[in-house]
Design an enzyme around this catalytic site. Structure first.
Site, PDB file in Angstrom:
ATOM      1  N   GLY A   1       5.177   5.157  -2.610  1.00 58.55           N
ATOM      2  CA  GLY A   1       6.552   5.293  -3.103  1.00 58.55           C
ATOM      3  C   GLY A   1       7.043   3.993  -3.707  1.00 58.55           C
TER       4      GLY A   1
ATOM      5  N   LYS B   1      18.331   5.945  -9.366  1.00 58.43           N
ATOM      6  CA  LYS B   1      18.068   5.229  -8.104  1.00 58.43           C
ATOM      7  C   LYS B   1      17.748   3.759  -8.396  1.00 58.43           C
ATOM      8  CE  LYS B   1      15.271   4.649  -3.990  1.00 58.43           C
ATOM      9  NZ  LYS B   1      14.053   4.887  -3.233  1.00 58.43           N
TER      10      LYS B   1
ATOM     11  N   ARG C   1       0.828  -1.206   0.000  1.00 56.71           N
ATOM     12  CA  ARG C   1       0.000   0.000   0.000  1.00 56.71           C
ATOM     13  C   ARG C   1       0.862   1.255   0.000  1.00 56.71           C
ATOM     14  NH1 ARG C   1      -5.175  -1.870   0.879  1.00 56.71           N
ATOM     15  NH2 ARG C   1      -5.363  -3.684   2.228  1.00 56.71           N
TER      16      ARG C   1
ATOM     17  N   TYR D   1      13.298   7.401   3.829  1.00 54.72           N
ATOM     18  CA  TYR D   1      14.575   7.934   4.312  1.00 54.72           C
ATOM     19  C   TYR D   1      15.471   8.428   3.172  1.00 54.72           C
ATOM     20  CZ  TYR D   1      13.044   5.413   8.492  1.00 54.72           C
ATOM     21  OH  TYR D   1      12.320   4.956   9.578  1.00 54.72           O
ATOM     22  N   ASP D   2      14.977   8.477   1.933  1.00 52.20           N
ATOM     23  CA  ASP D   2      15.807   8.885   0.791  1.00 52.20           C
ATOM     24  C   ASP D   2      16.514  10.234   0.991  1.00 52.20           C
ATOM     25  OD1 ASP D   2      15.674   6.702  -0.980  1.00 52.20           O
ATOM     26  OD2 ASP D   2      13.726   7.333  -1.746  1.00 52.20           O
TER      27      ASP D   2
ATOM     28  N   PHE E   1      11.139   8.605  -1.436  1.00 52.78           N
ATOM     29  CA  PHE E   1      10.220   8.586  -0.296  1.00 52.78           C
ATOM     30  C   PHE E   1      11.008   8.153   0.935  1.00 52.78           C
ATOM     31  CE2 PHE E   1       9.655   3.945   0.231  1.00 52.78           C
ATOM     32  CZ  PHE E   1      10.201   3.502  -0.957  1.00 52.78           C
TER      33      PHE E   1
ATOM     34  N   ASP F   1       9.388  -6.262   1.349  1.00 55.27           N
ATOM     35  CA  ASP F   1       9.590  -5.786   2.717  1.00 55.27           C
ATOM     36  C   ASP F   1      10.973  -5.187   2.749  1.00 55.27           C
ATOM     37  OD1 ASP F   1       8.204  -5.567   5.306  1.00 55.27           O
ATOM     38  OD2 ASP F   1      10.054  -6.477   6.044  1.00 55.27           O
ATOM     39  N   SER F   2      11.047  -3.942   3.187  1.00 57.27           N
ATOM     40  CA  SER F   2      12.307  -3.217   3.049  1.00 57.27           C
ATOM     41  C   SER F   2      12.508  -2.289   4.230  1.00 57.27           C
ATOM     42  CB  SER F   2      12.300  -2.431   1.736  1.00 57.27           C
ATOM     43  OG  SER F   2      11.116  -1.674   1.619  1.00 57.27           O
TER      44      SER F   2
ATOM     45  N   HIS G   1      18.517  -1.161  -3.583  1.00 63.51           N
ATOM     46  CA  HIS G   1      18.128  -2.444  -2.996  1.00 63.51           C
ATOM     47  C   HIS G   1      16.906  -3.013  -3.718  1.00 63.51           C
ATOM     48  CE1 HIS G   1      16.017   0.914  -1.360  1.00 63.51           C
ATOM     49  NE2 HIS G   1      15.289   0.238  -0.491  1.00 63.51           N
TER      50      HIS G   1
HETATM   51  P1  ITT Z   1       3.753  -2.207   2.662  1.00 64.60           P
HETATM   52  O1  ITT Z   1       3.976  -3.119   3.841  1.00 64.60           O
HETATM   53  O2  ITT Z   1       2.301  -1.990   2.336  1.00 64.60           O
HETATM   54  O3  ITT Z   1       4.558  -2.630   1.457  1.00 64.60           O
HETATM   55  P2  ITT Z   1       5.271  -0.307   4.236  1.00 64.60           P
HETATM   56  O4  ITT Z   1       5.685   1.120   4.024  1.00 64.60           O
HETATM   57  O5  ITT Z   1       4.620  -0.652   5.545  1.00 64.60           O
HETATM   58  O6  ITT Z   1       4.311  -0.729   3.011  1.00 64.60           O
HETATM   59  P3  ITT Z   1       7.667  -1.848   4.884  1.00 64.60           P
HETATM   60  O7  ITT Z   1       7.135  -2.446   6.141  1.00 64.60           O
HETATM   61  O8  ITT Z   1       8.464  -2.709   3.956  1.00 64.60           O
HETATM   62  O9  ITT Z   1       6.510  -1.234   3.972  1.00 64.60           O
HETATM   63  O10 ITT Z   1       8.548  -0.570   5.300  1.00 64.60           O
HETATM   64  C1  ITT Z   1       9.408   0.031   4.410  1.00 64.60           C
HETATM   65  C2  ITT Z   1       9.888   1.359   4.980  1.00 64.60           C
HETATM   66  O11 ITT Z   1      11.325   1.426   4.829  1.00 64.60           O
HETATM   67  C3  ITT Z   1       9.331   2.530   4.193  1.00 64.60           C
HETATM   68  O12 ITT Z   1       8.135   3.014   4.785  1.00 64.60           O
HETATM   69  C4  ITT Z   1      10.476   3.542   4.255  1.00 64.60           C
HETATM   70  O13 ITT Z   1      10.396   4.262   5.450  1.00 64.60           O
HETATM   71  C5  ITT Z   1      11.716   2.667   4.296  1.00 64.60           C
HETATM   72  N1  ITT Z   1      12.253   2.439   2.932  1.00 64.60           N
HETATM   73  C6  ITT Z   1      12.258   1.263   2.235  1.00 64.60           C
HETATM   74  N2  ITT Z   1      12.780   1.432   1.013  1.00 64.60           N
HETATM   75  C7  ITT Z   1      13.092   2.731   0.913  1.00 64.60           C
HETATM   76  C8  ITT Z   1      13.645   3.522  -0.128  1.00 64.60           C
HETATM   77  O14 ITT Z   1      13.931   3.019  -1.323  1.00 64.60           O
HETATM   78  N3  ITT Z   1      13.827   4.815   0.114  1.00 64.60           N
HETATM   79  C9  ITT Z   1      13.523   5.359   1.305  1.00 64.60           C
HETATM   80  N4  ITT Z   1      12.978   4.691   2.331  1.00 64.60           N
HETATM   81  C10 ITT Z   1      12.766   3.378   2.142  1.00 64.60           C
END
Ligand code: ITT
Length: 201
Positions: A11, A175, A8, A154-155, A152, A71-72, A180
């Site tokens: 970004g 990017k 959801r 922490y970018d 979006f 998941d990131s 990642h």
């Molecule tokens: P979904 O679970 O619905 O996919 P979420 O935002 O809750 O959305 P995550 O639990 O994977 O997803 O959290 C990922 C967070 O990590 C995201 O909200 C950012 O704060 C950070 N993040 C991940 N990838 C990023 C990127 O490419 N650039 C900047 N911040 C990133």
């Protein structure tokens, strides 16, 4: 071929749509908006890989279509890997990018070791039970004043190794080429394409 993006996060959706348009142009990507009854998935696992699989399994089961989940997060060396799997809710409010970033900046005030990495676990799950998870990272350093309105999360405070710009200042294609998410999703897209016979029946 239709695949549901099990996220959801707007970004991420932008980046995933870009990456897959390049790698698997024959795929029609559906967002979770197409399935209003779909419930949020609790991220109860203790790893990026575990949570990515949880999300992809839940969405594939519900939609009866193949699903991709991401998941990131950001892992900061000085913070022993935090915010890590809690990156989206580090400040206490899920998805408040600005508050999450400010919390990291406060915790890093005056700290010399600014090394950090973005991590992405990319999962693909098909209705026949086929599963695949790929993990990739992007190493860099945190700066102390946010810069850049692209991207979006922490970018604006992350400068990848070998670059002077933050990922928030980079052109989107640049990017994607080093990120990642770009690395993990490109590898996943190749597997989805080459192993089609295993997950399509
Ligand atoms: P979904 O679970 O619905 O996919 P979420 O935002 O809750 O959305 P995550 O639990 O994977 O997803 O959290 C990922 C967070 O990590 C995201 O909200 C950012 O704060 C950070 N993040 C991940 N990838 C990023 C990127 O490419 N650039 C900047 N911040 C990133």
């Amino acid at each position: 071929m239709q695949i549901v993006l099990a996220t959801r996060n707007k970004g991420k959706i932008r980046e995933l749509a870009r990456i897959f348009a390049h790698e698997l142009p024959e795929v029609e990507l559906l967002g979770t908006d197409n399935f209003p009854e779909l419930a949020d998935v609790d991220e109860t696992e203790d790893s990026f890989e575990g949570n990515a699989l949880l999300k992809a399994v839940a969405v594939s089961r519900f939609t009866k279509l193949p699903a991709i989940a991401d998941d990131s997060g950001l892992a900061v060396d000085h913070l022993k890997g935090a915010p890590g799997i809690y990156s989206a809710r580090y400040s206490g409010v899920h998805g408040d990018d600005e508050a999450n970033l400010q919390k990291v900046l406060r915790e890093m005030e005056g700290i010399a070791n600014r090394r950090a990495q973005f991590v992405c676990a990319a999962a693909f799950v098909a209705p026949n039970g086929y599963q695949k998870v790929i993990r990739a990272e992007m190493v860099g350093e945190l700066i102390s004043q946010p810069r850049g309105a692209n991207g979006f999360g922490y970018d604006p405070i992350f400068v990848p190794e070998g670059f002077a710009q933050t990922t928030g200042e980079m052109a989107p294609d640049l990017k994607d080429s080093i990120s990642h998410r770009g690395k993990a999703m490109r590898e996943l897209a190749q597997i989805i394409s080459s192993e089609r016979a295993s997950w399509e029946q």
